[in-house]
Design a protein around this motif. Structure first.
Motif, mmCIF file in Angstrom:
data_model
loop_
_atom_site.group_PDB
_atom_site.id
_atom_site.type_symbol
_atom_site.label_atom_id
_atom_site.label_comp_id
_atom_site.label_asym_id
_atom_site.label_seq_id
_atom_site.Cartn_x
_atom_site.Cartn_y
_atom_site.Cartn_z
ATOM 1 N N PHE A 51 0.839 -1.196 0.000
ATOM 2 C CA PHE A 51 0.000 0.000 0.000
ATOM 3 C C PHE A 51 0.874 1.245 0.000
ATOM 4 N N LYS A 52 0.518 2.204 -0.826
ATOM 5 C CA LYS A 52 1.247 3.462 -0.879
ATOM 6 C C LYS A 52 0.336 4.609 -0.453
ATOM 7 N N GLN A 53 0.940 5.733 -0.132
ATOM 8 C CA GLN A 53 0.230 6.966 0.230
ATOM 9 C C GLN A 53 -0.632 6.804 1.480
ATOM 10 N N ALA A 54 -0.162 5.988 2.404
ATOM 11 C CA ALA A 54 -0.884 5.819 3.663
ATOM 12 C C ALA A 54 -0.581 6.988 4.596
ATOM 13 N N LYS A 55 -1.542 7.292 5.446
ATOM 14 C CA LYS A 55 -1.375 8.357 6.442
ATOM 15 C C LYS A 55 -1.772 7.789 7.800
ATOM 16 N N ILE A 56 -0.800 7.657 8.686
ATOM 17 C CA ILE A 56 -1.031 6.980 9.962
ATOM 18 C C ILE A 56 -0.454 7.793 11.107
ATOM 19 N N LEU A 57 -1.256 7.962 12.150
ATOM 20 C CA LEU A 57 -0.804 8.641 13.361
ATOM 21 C C LEU A 57 -0.220 7.593 14.300
ATOM 22 N N ILE A 58 1.065 7.683 14.560
ATOM 23 C CA ILE A 58 1.753 6.730 15.438
ATOM 24 C C ILE A 58 2.305 7.518 16.617
ATOM 25 N N GLY A 59 1.763 7.239 17.795
ATOM 26 C CA GLY A 59 2.102 8.076 18.938
ATOM 27 C C GLY A 59 1.517 9.459 18.711
ATOM 28 N N ASN A 60 2.356 10.470 18.788
ATOM 29 C CA ASN A 60 1.900 11.846 18.565
ATOM 30 C C ASN A 60 2.348 12.404 17.219
ATOM 31 N N LEU A 61 2.913 11.543 16.366
ATOM 32 C CA LEU A 61 3.424 11.992 15.080
ATOM 33 C C LEU A 61 2.624 11.394 13.923
ATOM 34 N N GLU A 62 2.371 12.215 12.908
ATOM 35 C CA GLU A 62 1.700 11.723 11.710
ATOM 36 C C GLU A 62 2.746 11.265 10.701
ATOM 37 N N TRP A 63 2.601 10.019 10.250
ATOM 38 C CA TRP A 63 3.541 9.443 9.287
ATOM 39 C C TRP A 63 2.844 9.264 7.945
#
Length: 385
Positions: A51-63
């Motif tokens: 999967f490409k162009q994913a947007k995931i919040l991990i902890g307090n940072l958006e990846w």
């Protein structure tokens, strides 16, 4: 789900992620950081991460980046991703394994790891466990809820896909080495012979048609005699399967009927096929041949003639012809034996949804028989409800 493995393919796992068929409220990385999926990304059908162009919040940072899937974490190294720069932007490695190992990219970046196994829906677990064991439709006994509206949408989807498939089948007989008009007529004739060869004699019928079309003829009698000689003589050595054939379905009778279409098609001015009234030619031909009441030609009208006209409308950008074919395809009631739909009866849904619908045959063959449930709207709706 089993606590140590996911006994299905990575394709199923990708589908689960794409359709969000898991509890996303309490997701954590293996290192203890909270995961919130803002966008699961776009499924990649080419080289590189799943999967490409994913947007995931991990902890307090958006990846922002890619997501890669493996049943177990060792798949990362088995597939050589640690040596492939295409995987440098992977932000999340999703597995179905307790105590997975961490992985590294070629640039020595360590993507976060998520074990999705404990978060999969219970209904999905039940379905996947039983899907390979059932001799019936997978959804008939393994789902508690089947939406009538969604099932209807799936049949309509399969119906449109089937038209595309039949157009592709027609293209297999289309030769770019001769004029477009003659190439189309020849492809139609070979397709008709193929259709009259269903189910056991398709290949010899195709070969017979190609041979007949390569030789000029003087009259219908001459054409019939030549076809019979080729079919049952020693010149071509064609092998016919006549086991269990009814008299009307015997190759000799099917060939005699198919040959009559040759003359009718070749004698029809090509320009007439470009008009929306071209759909009327089939009924006219069948009446001249004397088969207007037979069921098989009525099915070939939809599976052979309409796709051929649809291809022609596309080739010549004829909007009127395309619209006429689509309208006929969507409303045509094919005389399909009800026995073929016996498996649908177990679903408890109105037969009007699938009766006389060619798309229902495609649904059974392409989706149900091949267990492509992950591509079917019915399962997606049932699991997510």
């Amino acid at each position: 789900m089993p606590k140590t493995s996911f006994p299905y393919s990575e394709q199923i796992l990708q589908w689960v992620w794409n359709e969000q068929l898991f509890n996303a409220d309490q997701l954590y990385t293996e290192c203890g950081k909270r995961i919130r999926i803002l966008n699961q990304g776009v499924l990649n059908n080419s080289d590189g991460p799943d999967f490409k162009q994913a947007k995931i919040l991990i902890g307090n940072l958006e990846w922002n980046g890619s997501v890669e899937f493996h049943i177990t974490s060792k798949g990362w190294y088995q597939h050589g991703h640690h040596k492939d720069k295409n995987y440098d932007n992977v932000i999340l490695h999703v597995v179905t394994e307790y105590q997975p190992c961490s992985v590294n990219t070629q640039s020595n970046h360590a993507p976060f790891t998520l074990n999705l196994l404990p978060h999969l829906h219970t209904d999905l677990e039940l379905f996947l466990t039983n899907i390979r064991k059932s001799s019936h439709l997978p959804c008939a006994t393994n789902l508690n809820f089947i939406s009538e509206d969604v099932f209807n949408q799936q049949i309509e989807k399969a119906h449109q896909e089937y038209l595309d498939k039949k157009v592709d089948d027609f293209l297999c007989f289309y030769s770019p080495e001769i004029s477009q008009s003659l190439a189309w007529k020849h492809a139609l004739i070979i397709s008709i012979f193929d259709g009259f060869g269903i189910s056991n004699n398709r290949v010899p019928m195709q070969e017979l048609a190609k041979k007949i079309l390569s030789t000029p003829y003087n009259s219908m009698q001459n054409l019939q005699e030549y076809a019979a000689q080729l079919a049952f003589g020693s010149q071509m050595s064609l092998t016919w399967n006549v086991k269990g054939s009814r008299p009307n379905a015997h190759p000799a009778n099917r060939i005699e009927t198919a040959v009559q279409f040759i003359d009718l098609i070749l004698q029809t001015p090509f320009e007439e096929f470009l008009d929306k009234n071209a759909l009327d030619h089939w009924a006219s031909w069948c009446k001249k041949i004397g088969i207007e009441k037979a069921g098989h030609p009525k099915i070939l009208y939809a599976t052979v003639f309409l796709p051929a006209l649809y291809f022609l409308g596309t080739l010549y950008h004829s909007k009127n012809l395309l619209e006429a074919v689509k309208d006929q395809w969507n409303t045509y009631q094919a005389p399909i034996p009800t026995i073929l739909f016996s498996k649908f009866k177990k679903l408890g849904l109105p037969s009007t949804i699938y009766k006389n619908k060619l798309g229902a045959i495609h649904q059974l063959k392409h989706y149900c028989a091949q267990r492509k449930c992950s591509e079917c709207l019915v399962l997606k709706k049932a699991i997510s409800s």
